[in-house]
Design a protein around this motif. Structure first.
Motif, PDB file in Angstrom:
ATOM      1  N   ASP A  53       0.885  -1.334   0.071  1.00  0.00           N
ATOM      2  CA  ASP A  53      -0.031  -0.039   0.167  1.00  0.00           C
ATOM      3  C   ASP A  53       0.970   1.192  -0.106  1.00  0.00           C
ATOM      4  O   ASP A  53       0.483   2.304   0.663  1.00  0.00           O
ATOM      5  N   TRP A  54       2.095   1.372  -0.522  1.00  0.00           N
ATOM      6  CA  TRP A  54       2.901   2.304  -0.528  1.00  0.00           C
ATOM      7  C   TRP A  54       2.490   3.204  -1.644  1.00  0.00           C
ATOM      8  O   TRP A  54       1.985   2.839  -2.749  1.00  0.00           O
ATOM      9  N   ASP A  55       1.981   4.542  -1.107  1.00  0.00           N
ATOM     10  CA  ASP A  55       1.557   5.569  -2.051  1.00  0.00           C
ATOM     11  C   ASP A  55       2.186   5.800  -3.187  1.00  0.00           C
ATOM     12  O   ASP A  55       3.600   5.750  -3.399  1.00  0.00           O
ATOM     13  N   GLY A  56       1.692   5.725  -4.527  1.00  0.00           N
ATOM     14  CA  GLY A  56       2.210   5.823  -5.812  1.00  0.00           C
ATOM     15  C   GLY A  56       3.078   4.736  -6.546  1.00  0.00           C
ATOM     16  O   GLY A  56       3.610   4.761  -7.617  1.00  0.00           O
ATOM     17  N   ILE A  57       2.832   3.556  -5.598  1.00  0.00           N
ATOM     18  CA  ILE A  57       3.587   2.241  -6.287  1.00  0.00           C
ATOM     19  C   ILE A  57       2.722   1.304  -6.907  1.00  0.00           C
ATOM     20  O   ILE A  57       1.654   0.932  -6.034  1.00  0.00           O
ATOM     21  N   LYS A  58       2.722   0.604  -7.957  1.00  0.00           N
ATOM     22  CA  LYS A  58       1.696  -0.290  -8.340  1.00  0.00           C
ATOM     23  C   LYS A  58       2.650  -1.544  -8.880  1.00  0.00           C
ATOM     24  O   LYS A  58       3.985  -1.169  -9.254  1.00  0.00           O
ATOM     25  N   CYS A  59       2.231  -2.772  -8.550  1.00  0.00           N
ATOM     26  CA  CYS A  59       2.996  -3.932  -8.883  1.00  0.00           C
ATOM     27  C   CYS A  59       2.469  -4.736  -9.912  1.00  0.00           C
ATOM     28  O   CYS A  59       1.391  -4.922  -9.776  1.00  0.00           O
ATOM     29  N   LYS A  60       3.088  -5.803 -10.204  1.00  0.00           N
ATOM     30  CA  LYS A  60       2.369  -7.100 -10.726  1.00  0.00           C
ATOM     31  C   LYS A  60       3.373  -8.279 -10.593  1.00  0.00           C
ATOM     32  O   LYS A  60       4.731  -8.514 -10.839  1.00  0.00           O
ATOM     33  N   ASN A  61       2.836  -9.198 -10.053  1.00  0.00           N
ATOM     34  CA  ASN A  61       3.799 -10.371  -9.614  1.00  0.00           C
ATOM     35  C   ASN A  61       4.775  -9.954  -8.688  1.00  0.00           C
ATOM     36  O   ASN A  61       5.927 -10.488  -9.156  1.00  0.00           O
ATOM     37  N   SER A  62       4.613  -9.212  -7.683  1.00  0.00           N
ATOM     38  CA  SER A  62       5.692  -8.770  -6.750  1.00  0.00           C
ATOM     39  C   SER A  62       6.731  -8.010  -7.391  1.00  0.00           C
ATOM     40  O   SER A  62       7.745  -7.713  -6.818  1.00  0.00           O
ATOM     41  N   ARG A  63       6.608  -7.408  -8.741  1.00  0.00           N
ATOM     42  CA  ARG A  63       7.529  -6.542  -9.454  1.00  0.00           C
ATOM     43  C   ARG A  63       6.867  -5.209  -9.335  1.00  0.00           C
ATOM     44  O   ARG A  63       5.837  -5.082 -10.067  1.00  0.00           O
ATOM     45  N   ILE A  64       7.744  -4.082  -9.322  1.00  0.00           N
ATOM     46  CA  ILE A  64       7.168  -2.828  -9.374  1.00  0.00           C
ATOM     47  C   ILE A  64       7.052  -2.548 -10.728  1.00  0.00           C
ATOM     48  O   ILE A  64       8.014  -2.555 -11.584  1.00  0.00           O
ATOM     49  N   THR A  65       5.702  -2.042 -11.205  1.00  0.00           N
ATOM     50  CA  THR A  65       5.555  -1.647 -12.799  1.00  0.00           C
ATOM     51  C   THR A  65       5.546  -0.077 -12.975  1.00  0.00           C
ATOM     52  O   THR A  65       5.360   0.119 -14.007  1.00  0.00           O
ATOM     53  N   SER A  66       4.918   0.502 -11.736  1.00  0.00           N
ATOM     54  CA  SER A  66       4.524   1.960 -12.080  1.00  0.00           C
ATOM     55  C   SER A  66       5.027   2.806 -10.665  1.00  0.00           C
ATOM     56  O   SER A  66       4.801   2.201  -9.435  1.00  0.00           O
ATOM     57  N   ILE A  67       5.777   3.919 -10.915  1.00  0.00           N
ATOM     58  CA  ILE A  67       5.990   4.808  -9.790  1.00  0.00           C
ATOM     59  C   ILE A  67       5.250   6.188 -10.450  1.00  0.00           C
ATOM     60  O   ILE A  67       6.041   6.841 -11.283  1.00  0.00           O
ATOM     61  N   THR A  68       4.284   6.529  -9.679  1.00  0.00           N
ATOM     62  CA  THR A  68       3.361   7.978 -10.049  1.00  0.00           C
ATOM     63  C   THR A  68       3.588   8.723  -8.663  1.00  0.00           C
ATOM     64  O   THR A  68       2.953   8.351  -7.978  1.00  0.00           O
ATOM     65  N   LEU A  69       4.431   9.923  -8.738  1.00  0.00           N
ATOM     66  CA  LEU A  69       4.409  10.534  -7.579  1.00  0.00           C
ATOM     67  C   LEU A  69       4.329  12.082  -8.073  1.00  0.00           C
ATOM     68  O   LEU A  69       5.230  12.843  -7.328  1.00  0.00           O
ATOM     69  N   ALA A  70       3.466  12.317  -8.962  1.00  0.00           N
ATOM     70  CA  ALA A  70       3.324  13.920  -9.265  1.00  0.00           C
ATOM     71  C   ALA A  70       2.835  14.784  -8.185  1.00  0.00           C
ATOM     72  O   ALA A  70       2.141  14.111  -7.426  1.00  0.00           O
TER      73      ALA A  70
END
Length: 960
Positions: A53-70
């Protein structure tokens, strides 16, 4: 002592969390490194599972796929460790004005990155050449920073690049083009946007930069130091809509073939050193904004062809040596708003004629040789400036006096209250248009080439507000309202507006809300109305996160206090609790593993002989899980409804979007029927079929969980509702994708499946405009058909329903073929199968004349697919022949779906298109304004499906 105990406890907790199956170790260590480098990271960046639940972080299969921190207030530099996130697809750090330093060379290691957006930060130094290794990159926005040095040649290697924005930096040197083995921007054939304005680029514009293979719609090179001629090759890029070459040092004549750019809406060539004659722009019927001011063109009598540019809103020809009299026909152009012809040699009488545009706002003829003004008994209601003309030196002509003094424009606009009275707000809070006090997200919305100049017209801003709210709503961003104010044009003719975005349901945004809002504006998801053109957003810092804004240091301090208090006698208890937690989690994991292997172990049914459904990759969800993923089935996530119930959009913890079809109590099936439908859905897997993710049979609920398909229904695309335009080849590809899905159901699934409800509302378009067949609620296995042979319930949708099936009540695969044939006619005509009492099959059969071009169907063919292609549609006759075969009265005369697939593939091959090649994304294939979408009913089911009982009465038809 207490510090050692704290470290031990955190290590134990870290082990337990990682053992639970959290973020992959390599990604976790990279993100922790970034956290150490940055200041002001989100307060919930604690623990060892960023994917949780880290803000701005999205994952797929335990791998980070997105960092959006505008707009999250990040400060510091971008660590070279970023290159270790090998699965990263999206990186958006926009509007963090304290992010500085160079981009690391390791950025080129992010081989799966599709979106790199760093707008409005303070990054410096050269753009690293390694950026050319990002072969998957679609969006590259580095504008409004302080990058210096040359544009890397390696950007030319980004063959998939759609959006290139390097504007408002300090870039210098030549525009890079390819030479030998070195690539350049001329290789970016699929790019739609070159935004390179407001830099220090020099040298000439290379002729090699342009070719007929390019798909550019925006060429923005304004406010640089470019020299030399405008290359004639520019006229080859006929897809262009906006051309800005103004405020450079370009010389020579304007190429005569520039009038080939018939799609150009905005043409800026002002403030250069252009010479020669003014090119004849006749035929540029889309041209709205023309500015060629302050060039050294040859003296020329005022061209009559200006009066043929029917779309013209703005004509600026200041200081261009125009002479003679302005024809009154110019002012009769219905869209005309602004005419600026100051500092020329225009003479004679000024005559607006008997009928001039009611949209006129300004006619500026200052410093010319006009000696009279013919008013035709009409008092103009717009601003006229005749200062420093002979007419203003005749003091006895009192009626001209008001025109002889320039006046400053008085432009003001602010979004009015929405039928409410704003009250007093506390310090720093602002009343929204709905009169709710809150802390808005603010910034400057800048448009680089608006096609209008009447800034006083409030209609523009009201429409823009509507588009903004529609975009926020359709992307599930929690916004109460937006406010626009203070429209101004800067020295580069950018239209700038103050934007305030107000939160919904509380007086402040949390970090997720701010980041989501910023991302929607930074990555061009929001599409403004057509007349506004390309834009960018620069956000202000947001300091009102409320209670969620506590700092990490204060939280660490609180943890230290708690641990310190526990040292005296609670250490053992804590360790015991942690051991118990570990045992509990291990038990839960075991239960979860059992549940995944046998999700129906608690299947509650009274039938003693009922078996567990045989599933393939379909997951059993609990009610609580789906409740969480849809934010308690909130209204914001409600994307459609039908007789069955409602459809909700949801997001899994790994970031995957899903569509959840929740049955109403009265429409719920029995357990055996529900089980049968799930079994049927779970055994079909094809790229042209919407796939099922799972289901829920919990707490008295029946829900089906599908993959989410983003671009809506084919029906919405054909009607224009979704804003996606489908040209002829794309329509053939949609037909082919649908046919492949049906051929798979009919001929490759064992036992075969009949869909029973093929229609444009049940064909979805994915992010690359590929067709996916949806809604298997009426589908039936061939075994069931053979067992029943004659069904007592005819089901389907009026207009698409096979008449043989209706009359005989016997269902076969050929019933789907008939419905598909109707769909083919819908693709040709963009008409529903039943409109105003007319049946499209009957209308087409009556109109077909094979002796004529296009079979004489010009009145039926959707004009959208012929408007740019004249009357030639490759393979149209073959497409029509196949559709007519599909809608034969007798099923035996209709082809199999595999035959249809082969014919459609041949049509594409004959047109020079590879039938196995996927379509491109709408953002790549559509015009800039075409991608704007409003919210629409989600298509996983619809209300126009009919269930005919044994008596077979036709239902009353609703108008389509």
């Amino acid at each position: 002592m207490s510090e050692r105990i704290l470290v031990v406890l955190l290590l134990v907790l870290n082990y337990l969390l990682v053992a639970e199956g959290g973020t992959a170790d390599e990604d976790l260590s990279t993100l922790l490194s970034l956290k150490d480098t940055w200041k002001n990271t989100p307060p919930n960046w604690v623990g060892s599972d960023p994917c949780d639940d880290w803000d701005g972080i999205k994952c797929k299969n335990s791998r980070i796929t997105s960092i959006t921190l505008a707009s999250t207030g990040l400060a510091g530099g971008l660590s070279g460790d970023i290159g270790s996130l090998s699965e990263l697809e999206t990186l958006d750090l926009s509007y963090n004005k304290d992010l500085t330093g160079p981009l690391p060379q390791s950025i080129g290691e992010l081989k799966k990155l599709t979106t790199l957006i760093l707008v409005g930060c303070k990054f410096t130094g050269p753009i690293p050449g390694s950026i050319g290794k990002l072969q998957a990159l679609l969006y590259l926005s580095l504008n409004s920073n302080s990058f210096s040095g040359a544009i890397p040649h390696s950007i030319g290697n980004l063959s998939k690049l759609h959006w290139l924005d390097l504007a408002e930096n300090q870039l210098e040197g030549n525009i890079p083009v390819s030479s030998g083995d070195i690539s350049g921007l001329d290789k970016l054939h699929h790019a739609k946007h070159f935004h390179l304005g407001k830099n220090n680029l020099s040298g000439s514009i290379p002729p090699q930069l342009f070719s007929s293979e390019m798909e550019l719609i925006h060429l923005l090179l304004e406010s640089n130091q470019l020299t030399g001629d405008i290359p004639p090759t520019l006229g080859l890029v006929q897809s262009l809509e906006v051309v800005r070459l103004d405020t450079n040092s370009l010389r020579g004549s304007v190429p005569p073939n520039i009038n080939n750019l018939t799609n150009v809406q905005d043409l800026y060539l002002s403030n250069n050193k252009l010479t020669g004659s003014l090119p004849n722009l006749t035929g540029m019927n889309a041209l709205s904004y023309l500015d060629m001011s302050n060039n050294s063109l040859e003296p020329l009598d005022f061209p009559g062809w200006f009066s043929t540019l029917n779309s013209l809103t703005t004509l600026k020809m200041e200081n261009t040596q125009l002479q003679g009299q302005v024809p009154s026909s110019l002012f009769g152009l219905v869209n005309l708003q602004t005419v600026v012809l100051k500092d020329n040699k225009i003479n004679g009488s000024l005559d607006f004629g008997s009928s001039y545009s009611n949209r006129l706002q300004l006619v500026d003829l200052e410093t010319n040789s006009i000696d009279s003004f013919k008013q035709n008994d009409i008092v103009p209601n717009f601003k006229i400036i005749l200062k420093d003309n002979p007419i203003c030196q005749e003091s006895d002509k009192i009626q001209t006096s008001s025109y002889c003094f320039p006046s400053q424009p008085n432009v003001s606009y602010s979004t009015p209250p929405n039928n409410c009275q704003p009250g007093a707000c506390s310090s720093e809070q602002i009343p929204s248009p709905n009169c709710i006090c809150s802390y808005p997200y603010t910034g400057i919305l800048a448009f680089r080439s608006p096609s209008f100049s009447d800034l006083e017209n409030k209609t523009h801003y009201l429409m823009l507000e509507e588009f903004l709210m529609r975009s926020f709503k359709s992307h599930f961003v929690s916004v109460d309202s937006v406010s626009l104010s203070n429209p101004t044009k800067d020295s580069t003719q950018y239209l700038k507006l103050n934007l305030q975005v107000f939160p919904s349901g509380q007086d402040h945004f949390n970090r997720t809300g701010i980041s989501s809002t910023g991302f929607l504006l930074s990555n061009q998801t929001f599409k403004p109305p057509k007349d506004f053109g390309p834009f960018y957003f620069l956000a202000d810092k947001y300091d009102h996160f409320g209670n969620s804004g506590f700092s990490v240091s204060s939280k660490s301090s609180n943890i230290g206090i708690i641990i310190g208090a526990a040292v005296g006698g609670s250490v053992l208890l804590l360790l015991l609790l942690l051991a118990g937690l570990y045992a509990f989690r291990q038990k839960k994991r075991a239960e979860k593993a059992i549940g995944q292997s046998n999700p129906f172990r608690r299947w509650d049914t009274v039938e003693s002989n009922s078996e567990v459904p045989q599933l393939k990759e379909a997951r059993l969800f609990s009610f609580e899980e789906l409740k969480k993923y849809t934010k308690n089935f909130s209204q914001l996530n409600d994307i459609g409804s039908g007789g069955f119930g409602k459809v909700y959009k949801g997001s899994l913890p790994n970031g995957k979007l899903i569509a959840i079809k929740r049955a109403k109590k009265e429409s719920m099936q029995g357990k055996l029927e529900f089980k049968a439908e799930i079994e049927l859905l779970s055994r079909v897997h094809h790229k042209n079929l919407v796939s099922i993710v799972g289901f829920c049979f919990d707490q008295g609920e029946q829900m089906l969980v599908y993959e989410y398909v983003p671009n809506g229904t084919l029906k919405d695309a054909l009607s224009g509702k979704s804003g996606i335009r489908l040209d002829w080849i794309r329509r053939v590809k949609v037909a082919l994708g649908t046919a492949r899905g049906l051929a798979y159901l009919h001929e490759l699934v064992n036992p075969p499946i009949i869909h029973r409800d093929i229609k444009s509302n049940n064909i979805l378009l994915d992010d690359r405009l590929n067709a996916k067949v949806a809604d298997f609620g009426l589908s039936k296995s061939i075994l069931d058909c053979e067992k029943d042979h004659v069904t007592t319930q005819v089901k389907g949708t009026m207009g698409y329903l096979d008449p043989e099936y209706y009359m005989s009540q016997q269902l076969t695969e050929k019933s789907d073929v008939y419905s598909f044939g109707v769909l083919m006619l819908e693709l040709i005509s963009a008409r529903g199968p039943l409109e105003r009492g007319r049946y499209i099959v009957k209308e087409v059969k009556k109109a077909v004349d094979k002796t004529k071009e296009l079979y004489g169907l010009n009145e039926i063919i959707d004009p959208t697919i012929t408007i740019s292609l004249g009357s030639t549609l490759s393979g149209f006759e073959e497409f029509m022949d196949m559709s007519m075969r599909c809608v034969e009265e007798e099923g035996g005369n209709r082809p199999k779906m595999s035959d249809v697939v082969r014919e459609l593939e041949n049509i594409l091959k004959s047109a020079g298109v590879n039938p196995s090649e996927e379509s491109v994304s709408p953002s790549i294939s559509s015009s800039y304004e075409d991608v704007s979408r409003g919210s629409s009913t989600h298509p996983y089911n619809s209300n126009d499906t009919f269930d005919f009982s044994a008596g077979l009465p036709y239902p009353k038809l609703d108008p389509q």
